[in-house]
Design a protein around this motif. Sequence first.
Motif, PDB file in Angstrom:
ATOM      1  N   ALA A 125      35.885  27.688  50.741  1.00 25.57           N
ATOM      2  CA  ALA A 125      36.212  29.035  50.260  1.00 25.57           C
ATOM      3  C   ALA A 125      37.611  29.452  50.714  1.00 25.57           C
ATOM      4  O   ALA A 125      38.388  30.009  49.921  1.00 25.57           O
ATOM      5  CB  ALA A 125      35.175  30.039  50.751  1.00 25.57           C
ATOM      6  N   LYS A 126      37.949  29.185  51.962  1.00 26.39           N
ATOM      7  CA  LYS A 126      39.280  29.543  52.469  1.00 26.39           C
ATOM      8  C   LYS A 126      40.368  28.709  51.798  1.00 26.39           C
ATOM      9  O   LYS A 126      41.425  29.235  51.445  1.00 26.39           O
ATOM     10  CB  LYS A 126      39.323  29.396  53.986  1.00 26.39           C
ATOM     11  N   ASP A 127      40.104  27.421  51.593  1.00 27.97           N
ATOM     12  CA  ASP A 127      41.070  26.544  50.944  1.00 27.97           C
ATOM     13  C   ASP A 127      41.326  26.983  49.495  1.00 27.97           C
ATOM     14  O   ASP A 127      42.477  27.140  49.073  1.00 27.97           O
ATOM     15  CB  ASP A 127      40.573  25.098  50.994  1.00 27.97           C
ATOM     16  N   VAL A 128      40.252  27.177  48.736  1.00 24.61           N
ATOM     17  CA  VAL A 128      40.396  27.603  47.338  1.00 24.61           C
ATOM     18  C   VAL A 128      41.104  28.955  47.274  1.00 24.61           C
ATOM     19  O   VAL A 128      42.008  29.152  46.457  1.00 24.61           O
ATOM     20  CB  VAL A 128      39.024  27.652  46.627  1.00 24.61           C
ATOM     21  N   THR A 129      40.728  29.866  48.138  1.00 23.88           N
ATOM     22  CA  THR A 129      41.322  31.212  48.123  1.00 23.88           C
ATOM     23  C   THR A 129      42.819  31.164  48.416  1.00 23.88           C
ATOM     24  O   THR A 129      43.601  31.853  47.756  1.00 23.88           O
ATOM     25  CB  THR A 129      40.585  32.130  49.118  1.00 23.88           C
ATOM     26  N   GLU A 130      43.229  30.339  49.365  1.00 23.85           N
ATOM     27  CA  GLU A 130      44.661  30.209  49.661  1.00 23.85           C
ATOM     28  C   GLU A 130      45.423  29.663  48.457  1.00 23.85           C
ATOM     29  O   GLU A 130      46.508  30.159  48.124  1.00 23.85           O
ATOM     30  CB  GLU A 130      44.886  29.321  50.894  1.00 23.85           C
ATOM     31  N   LYS A 131      44.852  28.677  47.795  1.00 22.15           N
ATOM     32  CA  LYS A 131      45.505  28.112  46.603  1.00 22.15           C
ATOM     33  C   LYS A 131      45.553  29.137  45.476  1.00 22.15           C
ATOM     34  O   LYS A 131      46.559  29.262  44.769  1.00 22.15           O
ATOM     35  CB  LYS A 131      44.796  26.840  46.166  1.00 22.15           C
ATOM     36  N   VAL A 132      44.479  29.869  45.296  1.00 19.11           N
ATOM     37  CA  VAL A 132      44.418  30.906  44.257  1.00 19.11           C
ATOM     38  C   VAL A 132      45.486  31.969  44.510  1.00 19.11           C
ATOM     39  O   VAL A 132      46.159  32.431  43.586  1.00 19.11           O
ATOM     40  CB  VAL A 132      42.997  31.518  44.201  1.00 19.11           C
ATOM     41  N   LYS A 133      45.681  32.354  45.771  1.00 24.77           N
ATOM     42  CA  LYS A 133      46.696  33.357  46.130  1.00 24.77           C
ATOM     43  C   LYS A 133      48.100  32.872  45.766  1.00 24.77           C
ATOM     44  O   LYS A 133      48.938  33.659  45.336  1.00 24.77           O
ATOM     45  CB  LYS A 133      46.665  33.646  47.639  1.00 24.77           C
ATOM     46  N   LYS A 134      48.350  31.592  45.960  1.00 20.78           N
ATOM     47  CA  LYS A 134      49.682  31.037  45.701  1.00 20.78           C
ATOM     48  C   LYS A 134      49.924  30.700  44.233  1.00 20.78           C
ATOM     49  O   LYS A 134      51.045  30.805  43.748  1.00 20.78           O
ATOM     50  CB  LYS A 134      49.895  29.777  46.542  1.00 20.78           C
ATOM     51  N   GLU A 135      48.854  30.284  43.522  1.00 22.63           N
ATOM     52  CA  GLU A 135      49.044  29.721  42.195  1.00 22.63           C
ATOM     53  C   GLU A 135      48.570  30.592  41.041  1.00 22.63           C
ATOM     54  O   GLU A 135      49.067  30.441  39.935  1.00 22.63           O
ATOM     55  CB  GLU A 135      48.351  28.352  42.128  1.00 22.63           C
TER      56      GLU A 135
END
Length: 184
Positions: A125-135
Amino acid sequence: MSFGPEGAAALPPGAQKATIAAGCFWGVEHMFRKAFAGHGLLDAKVGYIGGDSSNPSYRAVCTGRTGHAEALQVVFDPEQVSYRQLLEFFYKMHDPTTANRQGPDVGSQYRSAIFFHDAEQERVAKDVTEKVKKEWWTKGISTDIVPAGQWWDAETYHQLYLDKNPSGYECPSHYLRKFPPLSE
């Protein structure tokens, strides 16, 4: 097939549970069922999580005073659909940039949240969320990532609501956005 509240019924061998909140639960359930029925979704139900009162009702949750979110809990086969794929879909089907709001629905019960069930789900969840924030959602997101607590099934008339009421209310912010695949 239906799997009751935490501990009430065993999950099928290899199955996992995912719990998310993305605004009015009718549309969230409807979209997940349409996307994943026959593709790893074993069960889906709407309910309440993240609050302070026991056995909350829809009326009580709608006041915003119980602390619960309207949420969706799915049981899925990770051999057919991954937790990561479910979370990517979650971020595509609602607007995670508005705190305690989806379209015209306002209040903490409509917040964006991922309720993880174990350390691996928290990591993903943290990994996907960080990528979603950037991309994808570069202006920022307000999605909470918190441990799953007590789950309460919503009343029977809320389950499969939009299947039973095809012209029923569906939040206008619930639609599938077209984003490019996230980076690995």
